[in-house]
Design a protein around this motif. Structure first.
Motif, PDB file in Angstrom:
ATOM      1  N   ARG A 163      12.426  -2.730 -14.048  1.00  0.00           N
ATOM      2  CA  ARG A 163      13.525  -1.898 -14.551  1.00  0.00           C
ATOM      3  C   ARG A 163      13.356  -0.428 -14.170  1.00  0.00           C
ATOM      4  N   GLN A 164      12.121  -0.019 -13.909  1.00  0.00           N
ATOM      5  CA  GLN A 164      11.864   1.379 -13.553  1.00  0.00           C
ATOM      6  C   GLN A 164      12.475   1.755 -12.207  1.00  0.00           C
ATOM      7  N   PHE A 165      12.770   0.736 -11.390  1.00  0.00           N
ATOM      8  CA  PHE A 165      13.295   0.997 -10.055  1.00  0.00           C
ATOM      9  C   PHE A 165      14.789   0.759  -9.980  1.00  0.00           C
ATOM     10  N   GLY A 166      15.417   0.450 -11.144  1.00  0.00           N
ATOM     11  CA  GLY A 166      16.844   0.178 -11.163  1.00  0.00           C
ATOM     12  C   GLY A 166      17.630   1.312 -11.775  1.00  0.00           C
ATOM     13  N   ARG A 189       0.837  -1.204   0.000  1.00  0.00           N
ATOM     14  CA  ARG A 189       0.000   0.000   0.000  1.00  0.00           C
ATOM     15  C   ARG A 189       0.873   1.255   0.000  1.00  0.00           C
ATOM     16  N   CYS A 190       1.876   1.290   0.856  1.00  0.00           N
ATOM     17  CA  CYS A 190       2.770   2.453   0.905  1.00  0.00           C
ATOM     18  C   CYS A 190       3.552   2.597  -0.394  1.00  0.00           C
ATOM     19  N   SER A 191       3.965   1.458  -0.963  1.00  0.00           N
ATOM     20  CA  SER A 191       4.712   1.500  -2.215  1.00  0.00           C
ATOM     21  C   SER A 191       3.841   2.020  -3.353  1.00  0.00           C
ATOM     22  N   MET A 192       2.573   1.603  -3.389  1.00  0.00           N
ATOM     23  CA  MET A 192       1.659   2.063  -4.437  1.00  0.00           C
ATOM     24  C   MET A 192       1.454   3.573  -4.353  1.00  0.00           C
ATOM     25  N   LEU A 193       1.342   4.089  -3.130  1.00  0.00           N
ATOM     26  CA  LEU A 193       1.157   5.526  -2.959  1.00  0.00           C
ATOM     27  C   LEU A 193       2.429   6.295  -3.307  1.00  0.00           C
ATOM     28  N   LYS A 194       3.567   5.728  -2.942  1.00  0.00           N
ATOM     29  CA  LYS A 194       4.831   6.431  -3.168  1.00  0.00           C
ATOM     30  C   LYS A 194       5.200   6.484  -4.643  1.00  0.00           C
ATOM     31  N   TYR A 195       4.966   5.373  -5.358  1.00  0.00           N
ATOM     32  CA  TYR A 195       5.389   5.281  -6.757  1.00  0.00           C
ATOM     33  C   TYR A 195       4.246   5.434  -7.751  1.00  0.00           C
ATOM     34  N   GLY A 196       3.021   5.578  -7.268  1.00  0.00           N
ATOM     35  CA  GLY A 196       1.892   5.750  -8.179  1.00  0.00           C
ATOM     36  C   GLY A 196       1.510   4.486  -8.921  1.00  0.00           C
ATOM     37  N   VAL A 197       1.759   3.313  -8.321  1.00  0.00           N
ATOM     38  CA  VAL A 197       1.392   2.033  -8.940  1.00  0.00           C
ATOM     39  C   VAL A 197      -0.072   1.733  -8.623  1.00  0.00           C
TER      40      VAL A 197
END
Length: 342
Positions: free
Chosen positions: A336-339, A313-321
């Motif tokens: 690859r977007q996170f590398g 949930r926090c990751s989705m909010l932080k990265y807009g997933v």
């Protein structure tokens, strides 16, 4: 036309493929039926008669050199694949081939960031087993026998022993910590949890949680609120606001759900926050005295608070997933977007 011939010859000489597929693509582009060399041949038919001799020699030289160069590069690639030394491959003056670098999974990135924030507040990392017993997952946390979380619809039980199950939350780590340590206790408990739920864009049967526990003398609800405010402003940004709504959890009393101001619209309202300006991120509350007593801690002397949040949930909010399933599919285009690629 002379300039075009020279430019193509230069490209042929300077071309260095990384793979056989790149070499074949280049060959087709230069020597193929619709390649650049054939385009020059078609243009050669229209040049003045007095220039045909000179340009014809140049075109033949280009064609021969292009074929020779492609054969050389093909031999080098085959030698490299077979591990055979090649004079050209050992040429230290050749440009290097860029290799992509990997990185941690976005779930790991967010988990480490969250844990790092609480470590700065004096919390330590605690871990526990994923296969647990009923006592540590439910009974010690004040879950009554008829609580729906015990039902097979929510929990994965082990068929041969109904007392053994896959943990549904990392609160079991908190119980184990309280059983083995004396207050003051200040821990964060990251880990993978399991619930018998249908998989969709917003739910999964496997996900990750981070729960926190602070027990000491004189710990108050205000301490919890200030700690969580510090966390969200460190994680989501200094302008982030919080609100606490009354809720119910068997192991905390009073209990609350915590919302943050939507970091996508700044609290003005959008589709993500359903035009409310707020996003729910965690549950929290003061540890119920029954839980303290069950774990051997004097509830008359000590008090504490606990909180828990979903890492996805926090990751989705932080990265807009917007689709939870992306975290589990190992799609290289997504990861690859996170590398970092050089």
């Amino acid at each position: 036309m002379t300039d075009r011939i020279e430019r193509l010859l230069k490209r042929v000489e300077e071309f260095h493929p990384g793979t056989a597929a790149e070499l074949e693509e280049f060959r087709i582009k230069v020597l193929g039926r619709k390649g650049e060399l054939n385009e020059l041949m078609d243009e050669f038919k229209t040049v003045a008669p007095e220039l045909k001799r000179e340009l014809g020699q140049r075109l033949n030289g280009l064609k021969n050199r292009a074929q020779e160069r492609i054969n050389e590069l093909k031999s080098e690639l085959e030698a490299h694949a077979a591990g055979t030394p090649s004079a050209t491959l050992d040429d230290m003056t050749r440009p290097g081939t860029a290799q992509p670098l990997g990185s941690r999974h976005p779930i790991s990135l967010v988990r480490n960031e969250i844990c790092g924030i609480f470590e700065r507040l004096g919390y330590v990392i605690a871990e526990g087993p994923e296969i647990e017993d009923d006592w540590h997952v439910f009974s010690a946390l004040n879950f009554p026998p008829e609580h729906p979380a015990r039902d097979m619809q929510d929990t994965f039980f082990i068929e041969k022993d109904p007392d053994i199950l896959l943990r549904t939350h990392t609160s079991s780590i908190q119980v184990r910590t309280m059983e083995t340590q004396k207050p003051p206790i200040r821990v964060v408990c990251p880990g993978r949890v399991f619930r018998n739920e249908a998989i969709s864009y917003r739910a999964h049967c496997i996900f990750h949680q981070i729960e926190g526990l602070y027990i000491d003398e004189g710990v108050s609800f205000a301490d919890m609120k200030q700690s969580l405010l510090y966390f969200v402003q460190e994680f989501f940004g200094p302008e982030t606001k919080i609100r606490l709504r009354p809720s119910y959890f068997p192991f905390t009393e009073p209990s609350a759900e915590m919302d943050i101001s939507c970091n996508l619209c700044g609290g003005k309202g959008c589709n993500v926050c359903k035009h409310t300006g707020w996003l729910e991120i965690m549950g929290c509350g003061m540890v119920d005295p029954n839980v303290l007593e069950a774990c051997g801690i004097d509830s008359n002397k000590y008090s504490g608070f606990a909180f828990g949040m979903g890492v996805e949930r926090c990751s989705m909010l932080k990265y807009g997933v917007k689709d939870l399933r992306l975290y589990f599919e190992n799609d290289i285009r997504f990861l690859r977007q996170f590398g970092t690629v050089i």
